[in-house]
Design an enzyme around this catalytic site. Structure first.
Site, mmCIF file in Angstrom:
data_model
loop_
_atom_site.group_PDB
_atom_site.id
_atom_site.type_symbol
_atom_site.label_atom_id
_atom_site.label_comp_id
_atom_site.label_asym_id
_atom_site.label_seq_id
_atom_site.Cartn_x
_atom_site.Cartn_y
_atom_site.Cartn_z
ATOM 1 N N LYS A 16 -26.066 54.091 30.339
ATOM 2 C CA LYS A 16 -26.077 52.781 30.573
ATOM 3 C C LYS A 16 -25.132 52.460 32.070
ATOM 4 O O LYS A 16 -25.321 51.523 32.732
ATOM 5 C CB LYS A 16 -25.034 51.954 29.646
ATOM 6 C CG LYS A 16 -25.722 52.119 28.294
ATOM 7 C CD LYS A 16 -24.933 51.147 27.044
ATOM 8 C CE LYS A 16 -23.746 52.121 26.950
ATOM 9 N NZ LYS A 16 -23.823 53.422 26.421
ATOM 10 N N THR A 67 -24.696 54.428 34.590
ATOM 11 C CA THR A 67 -25.226 54.936 35.708
ATOM 12 C C THR A 67 -26.533 54.044 36.088
ATOM 13 O O THR A 67 -26.608 53.460 37.339
ATOM 14 C CB THR A 67 -26.238 56.118 35.223
ATOM 15 O OG1 THR A 67 -25.346 57.098 34.617
ATOM 16 C CG2 THR A 67 -26.584 56.967 36.642
ATOM 17 N N LYS A 110 -17.530 45.092 31.687
ATOM 18 C CA LYS A 110 -17.686 45.858 30.543
ATOM 19 C C LYS A 110 -16.549 45.549 29.624
ATOM 20 O O LYS A 110 -15.397 45.761 29.621
ATOM 21 C CB LYS A 110 -17.158 47.576 31.035
ATOM 22 C CG LYS A 110 -17.155 48.317 29.787
ATOM 23 C CD LYS A 110 -18.354 49.387 29.535
ATOM 24 C CE LYS A 110 -18.094 50.062 28.480
ATOM 25 N NZ LYS A 110 -19.123 50.903 27.989
ATOM 26 N N THR A 155 -13.842 51.798 24.854
ATOM 27 C CA THR A 155 -13.050 52.915 24.045
ATOM 28 C C THR A 155 -12.919 54.017 24.819
ATOM 29 O O THR A 155 -13.698 54.469 25.726
ATOM 30 C CB THR A 155 -13.694 53.039 22.563
ATOM 31 O OG1 THR A 155 -14.915 53.741 22.890
ATOM 32 C CG2 THR A 155 -13.966 51.840 21.932
ATOM 33 N N GLU A 186 -22.078 45.829 30.532
ATOM 34 C CA GLU A 186 -22.485 46.813 29.868
ATOM 35 C C GLU A 186 -22.100 46.835 28.572
ATOM 36 O O GLU A 186 -20.796 46.332 28.461
ATOM 37 C CB GLU A 186 -21.902 48.202 30.647
ATOM 38 C CG GLU A 186 -21.965 49.483 29.696
ATOM 39 C CD GLU A 186 -21.500 50.678 30.439
ATOM 40 O OE1 GLU A 186 -21.001 50.446 31.781
ATOM 41 O OE2 GLU A 186 -21.785 51.779 29.493
ATOM 42 N N GLY A 187 -22.861 47.283 27.419
ATOM 43 C CA GLY A 187 -22.368 47.183 26.180
ATOM 44 C C GLY A 187 -21.357 48.442 25.872
ATOM 45 O O GLY A 187 -20.619 49.027 26.586
ATOM 46 N N GLY A 192 -21.737 52.240 23.671
ATOM 47 C CA GLY A 192 -22.481 53.111 22.722
ATOM 48 C C GLY A 192 -23.882 52.430 22.607
ATOM 49 O O GLY A 192 -24.529 52.005 23.546
HETATM 50 P P1 GTP Z 1 -21.180 55.448 27.152
HETATM 51 O O1 GTP Z 1 -20.755 54.300 28.097
HETATM 52 O O2 GTP Z 1 -20.270 56.448 27.204
HETATM 53 O O3 GTP Z 1 -21.663 55.207 25.886
HETATM 54 O O4 GTP Z 1 -22.440 56.268 28.228
HETATM 55 P P2 GTP Z 1 -23.386 55.720 28.917
HETATM 56 O O5 GTP Z 1 -24.764 55.395 28.424
HETATM 57 O O6 GTP Z 1 -22.856 54.743 30.207
HETATM 58 O O7 GTP Z 1 -24.080 56.780 29.909
HETATM 59 P P3 GTP Z 1 -23.403 57.325 31.440
HETATM 60 O O8 GTP Z 1 -24.007 56.483 32.605
HETATM 61 O O9 GTP Z 1 -21.943 57.520 31.749
HETATM 62 O O10 GTP Z 1 -24.160 58.755 31.535
HETATM 63 C C1 GTP Z 1 -23.634 59.913 30.588
HETATM 64 C C2 GTP Z 1 -23.605 61.069 31.404
HETATM 65 O O11 GTP Z 1 -24.756 61.624 31.766
HETATM 66 C C3 GTP Z 1 -22.638 61.104 32.467
HETATM 67 O O12 GTP Z 1 -21.927 62.328 32.675
HETATM 68 C C4 GTP Z 1 -23.449 60.857 33.726
HETATM 69 O O13 GTP Z 1 -22.964 61.406 34.789
HETATM 70 C C5 GTP Z 1 -24.748 61.497 33.159
HETATM 71 N N1 GTP Z 1 -26.012 60.991 33.772
HETATM 72 C C6 GTP Z 1 -26.447 59.679 33.400
HETATM 73 N N2 GTP Z 1 -27.592 59.661 34.340
HETATM 74 C C7 GTP Z 1 -27.919 60.741 34.843
HETATM 75 C C8 GTP Z 1 -28.743 61.315 35.758
HETATM 76 O O14 GTP Z 1 -29.679 60.367 35.999
HETATM 77 N N3 GTP Z 1 -28.956 62.241 36.093
HETATM 78 C C9 GTP Z 1 -27.842 63.228 35.850
HETATM 79 N N4 GTP Z 1 -27.865 64.382 36.463
HETATM 80 N N5 GTP Z 1 -26.734 62.830 35.118
HETATM 81 C C10 GTP Z 1 -26.755 61.590 34.673
HETATM 82 MG MG MG Z 2 -21.159 53.703 30.029
#
Ligand code: GTP
Ligand code: MG
Length: 219
Positions: free
Chosen positions: A16, A18, A38, A42, A117-118, A120
């Site tokens: 999310k 990213t 955001k 948590t 951003e939500g 989870g």
């Molecule tokens: P929460 O907010 O904690 O629920 O996670 P999120 O959905 O926001 O996911 P986030 O974007 O933090 O990505 C989770 C993990 O995957 C992170 O460590 C990122 O660095 C990794 N990640 C996300 N997208 C990519 C990608 O396209 N490529 C790579 N290599 N890593 C990624």
């Molecule tokens: Mg996140």
């Protein structure tokens, strides 16, 4: 001013943050002034930089006066669902959608497009009554569901699609493709099959950005 975009996911850690950062960058590059929020976070005291902090830094390129309190309103220490994390901090005020709405309106006035951003996945419980999807519905935003790309994604995706269609919740879905080869081998054929019957086909974020950008701006 565009309708805000709420980013949820088929599960936690799907990308999310990213995707939110990249979308904001792409819209800003097109001249659409975009800010990120955001509202609930948590796990805020872990070693790594938290989501709101990362989003704030991106925002500050657009509006240097913004601070963390402008974009994140309920912040809990325990890395768990807000329902559980809040139990460990009973002194904190309960999550109030009206308060979130008011704070987000103020942020919206500073930009053309707000990306929220939500926390989870779609059904993460906030308290006894509501889940994160209810916040998106309350705020009347557009909804973007981020899906993973690894083995197991199809099960998560189908469960989420089932919930969304049963509740008639419109949604755009984008796969955050982290491992190209894995996705093509283990999941893509079924996603293609699904897409033949979906009104809004599931997109691959990294491959179909322009299409997604346009779809998310449609009213
Ligand atoms: P929460 O907010 O904690 O629920 O996670 P999120 O959905 O926001 O996911 P986030 O974007 O933090 O990505 C989770 C993990 O995957 C992170 O460590 C990122 O660095 C990794 N990640 C996300 N997208 C990519 C990608 O396209 N490529 C790579 N290599 N890593 C990624
Ligand atoms: Mg996140």
């Amino acid at each position: 001013m565009y309708r805000p975009i709420f980013i949820s996911a088929t599960n936690t850690d799907m990308g999310k943050t990213t995707v939110a950062l990249q979308l904001a960058q792409l819209y800003n590059d097109k001249g659409i002034k975009t800010l990120l929020a955001k509202p609930i976070e948590t796990g805020i005291n872990t070693q790594e930089q938290g989501d709101a902090q990362v989003l704030l830094e991106a925002n500050q390129h657009i509006d240097p006066d913004l601070s963390l309190e402008d974009i994140s309103f309920y912040r809990f220490v325990l890395a768990a669902s807000p329902f559980v994390a809040a139990r460990f901090e009973p002194h904190l005020p309960p999550i109030d959608f009206k308060h979130i709405e008011k704070k987000l309106k103020a942020l919206q006035e500073k930009c053309d497009l707000l990306i929220i951003e939500g926390v989870g996945g779609l059904l993460v419980p906030l308290d006894e009554k509501v889940r994160i999807v209810d916040l998106a519905l309350y705020l009347k935003t557009k909804l973007l569901l981020v899906s993973g790309s690894k083995l197991g994604m199809l099960n998560d995706l189908l469960l989420n699609l089932h919930y969304l269609s049963s509740n008639k919740i419109p949604c755009q879905i984008a796969i955050n493709m982290q491992d190209n080869r894995n996705y093509y081998q283990t999941s893509k054929p079924y996603v293609d099959y699904l897409n033949s019957s979906l009104k809004d086909p599931i997109l691959v974020f990294q491959e179909q950005q322009d299409l997604l950008l346009n779809r998310l701006l449609e009213s």
